[in-house]
Motif scaffolding. Structure first.
Motif, PDB file in Angstrom:
ATOM      1  N   THR A 195      40.826  39.972  26.037  1.00  0.00           N
ATOM      2  CA  THR A 195      40.370  41.189  26.462  1.00  0.00           C
ATOM      3  C   THR A 195      40.488  41.186  27.961  1.00  0.00           C
ATOM      4  O   THR A 195      40.890  40.092  28.506  1.00  0.00           O
ATOM      5  CB  THR A 195      38.898  41.414  26.064  1.00  0.00           C
ATOM      6  N   ARG A 196      40.074  42.515  28.555  1.00  0.00           N
ATOM      7  CA  ARG A 196      40.264  42.326  29.896  1.00  0.00           C
ATOM      8  C   ARG A 196      39.109  43.332  30.441  1.00  0.00           C
ATOM      9  O   ARG A 196      38.397  44.234  29.575  1.00  0.00           O
ATOM     10  CB  ARG A 196      41.364  43.228  30.556  1.00  0.00           C
ATOM     11  N   PRO A 197      38.482  43.190  31.433  1.00  0.00           N
ATOM     12  CA  PRO A 197      37.350  43.823  31.900  1.00  0.00           C
ATOM     13  C   PRO A 197      38.032  45.424  32.521  1.00  0.00           C
ATOM     14  O   PRO A 197      39.183  45.377  32.844  1.00  0.00           O
ATOM     15  CB  PRO A 197      36.443  43.138  32.975  1.00  0.00           C
ATOM     16  N   LEU A 198      37.337  46.354  32.503  1.00  0.00           N
ATOM     17  CA  LEU A 198      37.808  47.672  33.416  1.00  0.00           C
ATOM     18  C   LEU A 198      37.940  47.111  34.774  1.00  0.00           C
ATOM     19  O   LEU A 198      37.582  46.314  35.339  1.00  0.00           O
ATOM     20  CB  LEU A 198      36.863  48.884  33.210  1.00  0.00           C
ATOM     21  N   PHE A 199      38.875  47.838  35.273  1.00  0.00           N
ATOM     22  CA  PHE A 199      39.310  47.506  36.851  1.00  0.00           C
ATOM     23  C   PHE A 199      37.593  47.635  37.652  1.00  0.00           C
ATOM     24  O   PHE A 199      36.890  48.664  37.465  1.00  0.00           O
ATOM     25  CB  PHE A 199      39.868  48.368  37.471  1.00  0.00           C
ATOM     26  N   TYR A 200      37.236  46.741  38.514  1.00  0.00           N
ATOM     27  CA  TYR A 200      36.276  46.766  39.320  1.00  0.00           C
ATOM     28  C   TYR A 200      36.523  48.046  40.384  1.00  0.00           C
ATOM     29  O   TYR A 200      37.632  48.095  40.741  1.00  0.00           O
ATOM     30  CB  TYR A 200      36.398  45.484  40.177  1.00  0.00           C
ATOM     31  N   PRO A 201      35.443  48.826  40.395  1.00  0.00           N
ATOM     32  CA  PRO A 201      35.563  49.968  41.417  1.00  0.00           C
ATOM     33  C   PRO A 201      35.998  49.332  42.744  1.00  0.00           C
ATOM     34  O   PRO A 201      35.397  48.526  43.481  1.00  0.00           O
ATOM     35  CB  PRO A 201      34.206  50.347  41.642  1.00  0.00           C
ATOM     36  N   VAL A 202      36.967  49.997  43.626  1.00  0.00           N
ATOM     37  CA  VAL A 202      37.668  49.498  44.543  1.00  0.00           C
ATOM     38  C   VAL A 202      36.824  49.345  45.719  1.00  0.00           C
ATOM     39  O   VAL A 202      36.638  48.558  46.686  1.00  0.00           O
ATOM     40  CB  VAL A 202      38.803  50.238  45.120  1.00  0.00           C
ATOM     41  N   HIS A 203      35.532  50.655  45.977  1.00  0.00           N
ATOM     42  CA  HIS A 203      34.771  50.367  46.959  1.00  0.00           C
ATOM     43  C   HIS A 203      34.099  49.136  46.908  1.00  0.00           C
ATOM     44  O   HIS A 203      33.307  48.782  48.092  1.00  0.00           O
ATOM     45  CB  HIS A 203      33.913  51.757  47.121  1.00  0.00           C
ATOM     46  N   THR A 204      33.948  48.318  45.883  1.00  0.00           N
ATOM     47  CA  THR A 204      33.002  46.990  45.872  1.00  0.00           C
ATOM     48  C   THR A 204      33.896  45.788  46.282  1.00  0.00           C
ATOM     49  O   THR A 204      33.163  44.854  46.476  1.00  0.00           O
ATOM     50  CB  THR A 204      32.485  46.737  44.240  1.00  0.00           C
ATOM     51  N   MET A 205      35.169  46.072  46.602  1.00  0.00           N
ATOM     52  CA  MET A 205      36.085  44.980  47.007  1.00  0.00           C
ATOM     53  C   MET A 205      35.728  44.741  48.691  1.00  0.00           C
ATOM     54  O   MET A 205      35.618  45.662  49.386  1.00  0.00           O
ATOM     55  CB  MET A 205      37.361  45.021  46.700  1.00  0.00           C
ATOM     56  N   PRO A 206      35.912  43.257  49.051  1.00  0.00           N
ATOM     57  CA  PRO A 206      35.535  43.095  50.704  1.00  0.00           C
ATOM     58  C   PRO A 206      36.421  44.011  51.870  1.00  0.00           C
ATOM     59  O   PRO A 206      35.684  44.408  52.726  1.00  0.00           O
ATOM     60  CB  PRO A 206      35.804  41.852  50.632  1.00  0.00           C
ATOM     61  N   MET A 207      37.577  44.233  51.035  1.00  0.00           N
ATOM     62  CA  MET A 207      38.398  45.036  52.499  1.00  0.00           C
ATOM     63  C   MET A 207      38.088  46.575  52.393  1.00  0.00           C
ATOM     64  O   MET A 207      38.274  47.313  53.299  1.00  0.00           O
ATOM     65  CB  MET A 207      39.922  44.765  52.297  1.00  0.00           C
ATOM     66  N   TYR A 208      37.232  46.979  51.438  1.00  0.00           N
ATOM     67  CA  TYR A 208      36.843  48.422  51.373  1.00  0.00           C
ATOM     68  C   TYR A 208      35.242  48.765  51.242  1.00  0.00           C
ATOM     69  O   TYR A 208      34.910  49.676  50.672  1.00  0.00           O
ATOM     70  CB  TYR A 208      37.354  49.036  50.028  1.00  0.00           C
ATOM     71  N   LEU A 209      34.458  47.938  51.834  1.00  0.00           N
ATOM     72  CA  LEU A 209      33.339  47.712  51.580  1.00  0.00           C
ATOM     73  C   LEU A 209      32.334  48.930  52.487  1.00  0.00           C
ATOM     74  O   LEU A 209      31.303  49.001  52.218  1.00  0.00           O
ATOM     75  CB  LEU A 209      32.432  46.436  51.745  1.00  0.00           C
ATOM     76  N   ASN A 210      33.063  49.593  53.312  1.00  0.00           N
ATOM     77  CA  ASN A 210      32.393  50.356  54.380  1.00  0.00           C
ATOM     78  C   ASN A 210      32.053  51.615  53.738  1.00  0.00           C
ATOM     79  O   ASN A 210      31.278  52.425  54.588  1.00  0.00           O
ATOM     80  CB  ASN A 210      33.492  50.847  55.376  1.00  0.00           C
ATOM     81  N   SER A 211      32.083  52.008  52.541  1.00  0.00           N
ATOM     82  CA  SER A 211      31.773  53.167  51.973  1.00  0.00           C
ATOM     83  C   SER A 211      30.287  53.142  51.842  1.00  0.00           C
ATOM     84  O   SER A 211      29.507  52.311  51.129  1.00  0.00           O
ATOM     85  CB  SER A 211      32.467  53.657  50.558  1.00  0.00           C
TER      86      SER A 211
ATOM     87  N   ARG B  67      28.543  42.016  28.137  1.00  0.00           N
ATOM     88  CA  ARG B  67      29.975  42.154  28.370  1.00  0.00           C
ATOM     89  C   ARG B  67      30.781  40.799  28.388  1.00  0.00           C
ATOM     90  O   ARG B  67      31.637  40.770  27.576  1.00  0.00           O
ATOM     91  CB  ARG B  67      30.400  42.994  29.438  1.00  0.00           C
ATOM     92  N   ASP B  68      30.493  39.904  29.314  1.00  0.00           N
ATOM     93  CA  ASP B  68      31.010  38.855  29.424  1.00  0.00           C
ATOM     94  C   ASP B  68      30.880  37.650  28.371  1.00  0.00           C
ATOM     95  O   ASP B  68      31.838  36.861  27.890  1.00  0.00           O
ATOM     96  CB  ASP B  68      30.809  38.098  31.031  1.00  0.00           C
ATOM     97  N   VAL B  69      29.661  37.617  27.745  1.00  0.00           N
ATOM     98  CA  VAL B  69      29.435  36.981  26.483  1.00  0.00           C
ATOM     99  C   VAL B  69      30.213  37.556  25.439  1.00  0.00           C
ATOM    100  O   VAL B  69      30.845  36.562  24.640  1.00  0.00           O
ATOM    101  CB  VAL B  69      28.043  37.101  26.103  1.00  0.00           C
ATOM    102  N   ILE B  70      30.654  38.860  25.107  1.00  0.00           N
ATOM    103  CA  ILE B  70      31.251  39.303  24.108  1.00  0.00           C
ATOM    104  C   ILE B  70      32.620  39.119  24.351  1.00  0.00           C
ATOM    105  O   ILE B  70      33.597  38.593  23.496  1.00  0.00           O
ATOM    106  CB  ILE B  70      31.202  40.826  23.789  1.00  0.00           C
ATOM    107  N   ARG B  71      33.159  39.080  25.606  1.00  0.00           N
ATOM    108  CA  ARG B  71      34.699  38.713  25.892  1.00  0.00           C
ATOM    109  C   ARG B  71      34.850  37.357  25.842  1.00  0.00           C
ATOM    110  O   ARG B  71      35.974  36.859  25.004  1.00  0.00           O
ATOM    111  CB  ARG B  71      34.970  38.910  27.340  1.00  0.00           C
TER     112      ARG B  71
END
Length: 365
Positions: free
Chosen positions: A309-325, A295-299
């Motif tokens: 181009t833009r990547p799709l949104f990162y899933p929010v549960h992977t972000m530091p303030m929401y990592l508790n899931s 993906r990043d090579v193509i971009r």
């Protein structure tokens, strides 16, 4: 500013935008009072066929107000897709409530109704659905779930102006819904948003909250703690001009999506197609690459050819303030790791699109 030959998005400002803004300047009505505010709200409510529309200064505060109007607060849980822009989740956190994440459907990329059912608890107060990249969610199923469990239904339509589910505009199914008019949205006010509802009491509460808690019929008397979340007359002037051309913009974006869709048939790329009885406004035209490691090579290759181009949104549960899931979200993770947003603005010509598609297909995988 970037120097891309083909940016991911740029607004179409070919109507009465300058004329209406100049009218604001000439009249000196440039702040949160003026005729264009009411006109924009009225015309927007007509466009989506809803009773009440309250303009606000951006899409994020629209979500915040929608949640506040429903009395969402500390101790409550709000179900939300993890594959969304961060504003959807942050607005929940602003209220003190807990966002509870849900996975996506593989075919439509929208919130998974079955996973919603698994996440409902005694603390669940609302379901926030997000019409991601302009594709409507399955509103029959979602409305049914909300009704069966006595939950509020909130629609985040930031990316879905012009999108319809079974010929009914998104934003008209929920108890309360929101739109965004950021510069890269289908129609724009620069910054701006709208809260809409068929419930008069919710609408009145939003109006009270957005205007510093100003009481009705009593000048400079405030009966609740409110916010300064109002739209300016200049923003509304731009929005009204944009709305006058919205059908032409949507038609052009549909043509762009059809071109991409046909071009990627029988290739290694999977285009984000419409699923079910929906009308997708295609805020962003997106594809999945065959391998997340590419993906990043193509971009980068496309960037070197002047194509943003833009990547799709990162899933929010992977972000530091929401990592508790503790849950896993395999579909959202897969989509986010392989997805690319392509240039999707309405002024793209067939020649432009041919260059973009050819450039992408010529990259050796």
């Amino acid at each position: 500013m970037n120097n891309f030959l083909y940016p991911v998005y740029r607004p179409s400002l070919n109507g009465n935008e300058k004329k209406y803004v100049n009218e604001c300047l000439d009249s000196t009505w440039i702040s949160s009072k003026g005729k264009f505010i009411n006109q924009f709200e009225t015309e927007f409510s007509k466009f989506i066929n809803i009773d009440y529309a309250a303009s606000v200064c951006n899409g994020t505060v629209a979500l915040h107000l929608a949640l506040l109007a429903l009395d969402i607060s500390s101790g409550d849980e709000v179900i939300v897709p993890t594959l969304t822009y961060i504003a959807s989740v942050n607005a929940i956190s602003y209220t003190g409530a807990k966002p509870v994440f849900v996975d996506s459907l593989k075919n439509s990329w929208q919130i998974d109704p079955e996973d919603i059912k698994n996440k409902i608890t005694s603390k669940t107060k609302a379901i926030m659905v997000v019409h991601l990249y302009g594709h409507p969610c399955n509103m029959d199923e979602l409305s049914k779930i909300a009704k069966e469990h006595n939950l509020f239904l909130i629609e985040d339509c930031a990316e879905a102006i012009g999108s319809k589910y079974k010929n009914r505009h998104v934003g008209t199914f929920g108890d309360i819904s929101t739109f965004s008019f950021f510069g890269n949205k289908t129609i724009t006010t620069g910054e701006g948003g709208m809260v809409v509802s068929n419930n008069k009491k919710l609408y009145e509460k939003v109006v009270n909250l957005k205007g510093q808690g100003l009481a009705v019929n009593r000048e400079y008397w405030h009966d609740i703690i409110g916010y300064n979340y109002r739209m300016t007359n200049i923003q509304a002037a731009i929005g009204l001009a944009q709305l006058e051309n919205v059908n032409d913009i949507l038609l052009k974006k549909s043509e762009i999506a059809n071109f991409y869709q046909e071009s990627f048939k029988n290739t290694d790329y999977i285009f984000h197609e419409s699923i079910g009885d929906v009308s997708n406004s295609y805020w962003m035209c997106s594809v999945l690459v065959p391998d997340r490691n590419l993906r990043d090579v193509i971009r980068l290759e496309l960037k070197n050819l002047g194509i943003e181009t833009r990547p799709l949104f990162y899933p929010v549960h992977t972000m530091p303030m929401y990592l508790n899931s503790k849950d896993t979200f395999p579909i959202a993770i897969d989509l986010a790791s392989r997805g690319i947003n392509l240039p999707s603005y309405p002024d793209l010509s067939k020649k432009d699109l041919t260059y973009i598609v050819t450039s992408l297909l010529n990259i050796k995988l």
